[in-house]
Design an enzyme around this catalytic site. Structure first.
Site, PDB file in Angstrom:
ATOM      1  N   SER A 119      26.871  81.050  62.677  1.00  0.00           N
ATOM      2  CA  SER A 119      25.183  81.812  63.223  1.00  0.00           C
ATOM      3  C   SER A 119      24.544  81.143  63.967  1.00  0.00           C
ATOM      4  O   SER A 119      23.355  81.218  64.530  1.00  0.00           O
ATOM      5  CB  SER A 119      24.757  82.138  61.971  1.00  0.00           C
ATOM      6  OG  SER A 119      24.736  83.118  60.593  1.00  0.00           O
ATOM      7  N   HIS A 140      30.494  86.781  66.052  1.00  0.00           N
ATOM      8  CA  HIS A 140      29.019  86.675  65.629  1.00  0.00           C
ATOM      9  C   HIS A 140      28.995  88.218  64.982  1.00  0.00           C
ATOM     10  O   HIS A 140      28.128  89.070  65.951  1.00  0.00           O
ATOM     11  CB  HIS A 140      27.779  86.572  66.402  1.00  0.00           C
ATOM     12  CG  HIS A 140      26.886  86.440  65.071  1.00  0.00           C
ATOM     13  ND1 HIS A 140      25.488  86.112  65.966  1.00  0.00           N
ATOM     14  CD2 HIS A 140      27.070  85.976  63.754  1.00  0.00           C
ATOM     15  CE1 HIS A 140      25.138  86.089  64.629  1.00  0.00           C
ATOM     16  NE2 HIS A 140      25.478  85.475  63.507  1.00  0.00           N
ATOM     17  N   GLU A 152      27.860  90.052  68.911  1.00  0.00           N
ATOM     18  CA  GLU A 152      27.893  89.555  69.827  1.00  0.00           C
ATOM     19  C   GLU A 152      29.012  88.207  70.577  1.00  0.00           C
ATOM     20  O   GLU A 152      29.646  87.941  68.995  1.00  0.00           O
ATOM     21  CB  GLU A 152      26.281  88.228  69.551  1.00  0.00           C
ATOM     22  CG  GLU A 152      25.258  88.476  69.309  1.00  0.00           C
ATOM     23  CD  GLU A 152      24.235  87.139  68.726  1.00  0.00           C
ATOM     24  OE1 GLU A 152      23.121  87.368  69.987  1.00  0.00           O
ATOM     25  OE2 GLU A 152      24.185  86.585  68.300  1.00  0.00           O
ATOM     26  N   ASN A 190      19.579  85.377  66.785  1.00  0.00           N
ATOM     27  CA  ASN A 190      19.005  84.556  66.114  1.00  0.00           C
ATOM     28  C   ASN A 190      17.337  83.848  66.977  1.00  0.00           C
ATOM     29  O   ASN A 190      16.849  83.664  65.814  1.00  0.00           O
ATOM     30  CB  ASN A 190      19.683  83.833  64.462  1.00  0.00           C
ATOM     31  CG  ASN A 190      20.176  84.264  63.868  1.00  0.00           C
ATOM     32  OD1 ASN A 190      20.179  84.731  63.002  1.00  0.00           O
ATOM     33  ND2 ASN A 190      21.953  83.557  63.430  1.00  0.00           N
TER      34      ASN A 190
HETATM   35  N1  LIG Z   1      25.748  85.901  55.179  1.00  0.00           N
HETATM   36  C1  LIG Z   1      24.474  86.645  56.653  1.00  0.00           C
HETATM   37  O1  LIG Z   1      24.449  87.802  56.550  1.00  0.00           O
HETATM   38  C2  LIG Z   1      25.300  86.101  58.164  1.00  0.00           C
HETATM   39  C3  LIG Z   1      26.333  86.873  58.842  1.00  0.00           C
HETATM   40  C4  LIG Z   1      26.704  86.299  60.274  1.00  0.00           C
HETATM   41  C5  LIG Z   1      27.373  85.564  60.269  1.00  0.00           C
HETATM   42  N2  LIG Z   1      27.276  84.654  59.404  1.00  0.00           N
HETATM   43  C6  LIG Z   1      28.177  82.942  59.463  1.00  0.00           C
HETATM   44  O2  LIG Z   1      29.804  83.832  59.056  1.00  0.00           O
HETATM   45  C7  LIG Z   1      30.330  82.767  58.487  1.00  0.00           C
HETATM   46  C8  LIG Z   1      30.627  82.919  56.804  1.00  0.00           C
HETATM   47  O3  LIG Z   1      29.058  82.541  56.028  1.00  0.00           O
HETATM   48  P1  LIG Z   1      28.920  84.127  54.421  1.00  0.00           P
HETATM   49  O4  LIG Z   1      27.699  84.460  54.202  1.00  0.00           O
HETATM   50  O5  LIG Z   1      30.211  84.566  54.056  1.00  0.00           O
HETATM   51  O6  LIG Z   1      29.432  82.675  53.820  1.00  0.00           O
HETATM   52  P2  LIG Z   1      30.185  82.633  51.960  1.00  0.00           P
HETATM   53  O7  LIG Z   1      29.582  81.612  51.667  1.00  0.00           O
HETATM   54  O8  LIG Z   1      29.588  84.058  51.679  1.00  0.00           O
HETATM   55  O9  LIG Z   1      31.140  82.857  51.868  1.00  0.00           O
HETATM   56  C9  LIG Z   1      32.149  81.609  52.657  1.00  0.00           C
HETATM   57  C10 LIG Z   1      33.684  81.362  52.090  1.00  0.00           C
HETATM   58  O10 LIG Z   1      34.255  80.482  53.057  1.00  0.00           O
HETATM   59  C11 LIG Z   1      35.440  79.757  51.732  1.00  0.00           C
HETATM   60  N3  LIG Z   1      35.699  78.473  52.327  1.00  0.00           N
HETATM   61  C12 LIG Z   1      35.099  77.324  52.194  1.00  0.00           C
HETATM   62  N4  LIG Z   1      36.208  75.961  52.780  1.00  0.00           N
HETATM   63  C13 LIG Z   1      37.249  76.822  53.567  1.00  0.00           C
HETATM   64  C14 LIG Z   1      38.341  75.951  53.718  1.00  0.00           C
HETATM   65  N5  LIG Z   1      38.606  75.407  54.121  1.00  0.00           N
HETATM   66  N6  LIG Z   1      39.121  77.241  54.258  1.00  0.00           N
HETATM   67  C15 LIG Z   1      39.128  78.755  54.013  1.00  0.00           C
HETATM   68  N7  LIG Z   1      38.207  78.894  53.155  1.00  0.00           N
HETATM   69  C16 LIG Z   1      36.886  78.070  52.996  1.00  0.00           C
HETATM   70  C17 LIG Z   1      34.739  79.623  50.398  1.00  0.00           C
HETATM   71  O11 LIG Z   1      35.226  79.345  49.208  1.00  0.00           O
HETATM   72  C18 LIG Z   1      33.424  81.312  50.486  1.00  0.00           C
HETATM   73  O12 LIG Z   1      34.257  81.948  50.244  1.00  0.00           O
HETATM   74  C19 LIG Z   1      29.001  81.483  58.066  1.00  0.00           C
HETATM   75  O13 LIG Z   1      29.483  80.895  59.325  1.00  0.00           O
HETATM   76  C20 LIG Z   1      27.570  81.652  58.537  1.00  0.00           C
HETATM   77  O14 LIG Z   1      27.061  81.475  59.357  1.00  0.00           O
HETATM   78  C21 LIG Z   1      26.751  84.618  58.297  1.00  0.00           C
END
Ligand SMILES: NC(=O)c1ccc[n+]([C@@H]2O[C@H](COP(=O)([O-])OP(=O)(O)OC[C@H]3O[C@@H](n4cnc5c(N)ncnc54)[C@H](O)[C@@H]3O)[C@@H](O)[C@H]2O)c1
Length: 297
Positions: A119, A140, A152, A190
């Site tokens: 993000s 994204h 994005e 964002n």
């Molecule tokens: N949540 C949102 O609304 C949103 C929207 C757009 C983008 N994002 C981006 O998406 C990404 C993930 O966000 P999320 O909300 O799904 O997070 P989350 O915390 O729900 O999930 C992250 C997952 O990554 C896993 N993980 C950590 N280290 C790892 C590794 N080395 N290998 C494999 N898996 C690993 C964790 O165990 C967890 O299951 C981030 O970069 C975030 O900025 C989030």
């Protein structure tokens, strides 16, 4: 055509990304460090597919095909050997992402494109952790991925036109609407959304109006489907704070400085829906009632 997709991280975004690719006929290797998160992701995908069936937009057979397209892995090594595209959606943490990209670069086939769903972290910086920066790109997706149309597509400083074109077309094949964006802090979504959320928090902090009043003004006055404070709760207040800090540092501009109320709430563990309380109370008994004791003067 690129067919073999790997999704790294099976959290909120990873399960949605895996679901979306699998439903569009791609094979998906979904990787997480925790088996329980993989199990949970498969459960969520199954529930979400059932919802689509209930709406009449999917058959039982297509559901079975979609689930059949997904395999789960706890070791990245086993998952990436035949990958055409890897979409990284692991926890938002710079060091972790740099480590994962350097590992993917070592293990994935030479032609494989490495995308990140970050993000806020610089695509250019992530790309520099690999020996193939021209094949690194931001993809994204928005939450919830199977429903939200926007992707994005963020070009890092070294992303090649070839890589961009492949990912742009592939996003269309997923039924999404891709938008081309350059790599500057906050990208577009964002950069515009977070200052609005921060300003809503500032308005609350200054005692101009209460939580529901602010959200109602934006919902009924600006036709937003959700007020900015509730949206912040859904995104996660810790995530909002992290993104604001990236923009504040990246532009050295005080207009992105996170409001002290946001900082306090995150320090107090009030992160929104995920922690059960943010600007609203999400506990079973209250179900999104405003936390008025804390905010209304
Ligand atoms: N949540 C949102 O609304 C949103 C929207 C757009 C983008 N994002 C981006 O998406 C990404 C993930 O966000 P999320 O909300 O799904 O997070 P989350 O915390 O729900 O999930 C992250 C997952 O990554 C896993 N993980 C950590 N280290 C790892 C590794 N080395 N290998 C494999 N898996 C690993 C964790 O165990 C967890 O299951 C981030 O970069 C975030 O900025 C989030």
């Amino acid at each position: 055509m690129k067919k073999n997709i790997v999704v790294i991280g099976a959290g909120t975004m990873g399960n949605g990304i895996a679901h979306t690719f699998a439903q569009s006929g791609f094979t998906v290797n979904l990787v997480d460090v925790k088996q329980e998160n993989l199990d949970k992701a498969l459960k969520t995908i199954t529930t979400n597919l059932d919802r689509i069936i209930a709406k009449g937009n999917l058959t039982e057979e297509e559901k079975a095909q979609t689930l059949g397209n997904i395999k789960t892995f706890t070791d990245i090594k086993d998952a990436v050997t035949t990958a055409d595209l890897i979409v990284e959606a692991a926890t938002e943490n710079l060091d972790l992402k740099l480590r994962i990209f350097s590992q993917m670069d070592e293990l994935a086939p030479e032609n494989c494109i490495l995308a990140t769903n970050t993000s806020s972290i610089s695509i250019t910086q992530i790309a520099a952790a690999t020996k193939r920066p021209e094949k690194v790109i931001g993809m994204h997706f928005m939450n919830p991925v199977p429903i939200m149309k926007l992707v994005e597509i963020i070009k890092g400083y070294s992303t090649s036109k070839d890589t961009f074109d492949v990912i742009f077309e592939m996003s269309k094949n997923l039924g999404k609407v891709p938008v081309e964006v350059n790599d500057y802090p906050g990208f577009v979504a964002n950069r515009i959304l977070m200052p609005m959320i921060n300003e809503a928090i500032e308005t609350l902090y200054n005692g101009v109006a209460g939580v529901e009043e602010i959200d109602t003004v934006m919902k009924l006055g600006m036709a937003h489907p959700m007020g900015p404070l509730q949206l912040a709760d859904f995104i996660g207040l810790d995530v909002c704070l992290a993104i604001l800090n990236v923009m504040y540092e990246g532009f050295k501009n005080p207009k992105y400085a996170p409001n002290p109320l946001l900082v306090n709430m995150v320090m107090a563990g009030k992160k929104g829906v995920k922690s059960g309380e943010g600007f609203y109370d999400y506990s079973e008994s209250k179900k999104a009632e405003k936390v008025s004791k804390m905010f209304l003067k």
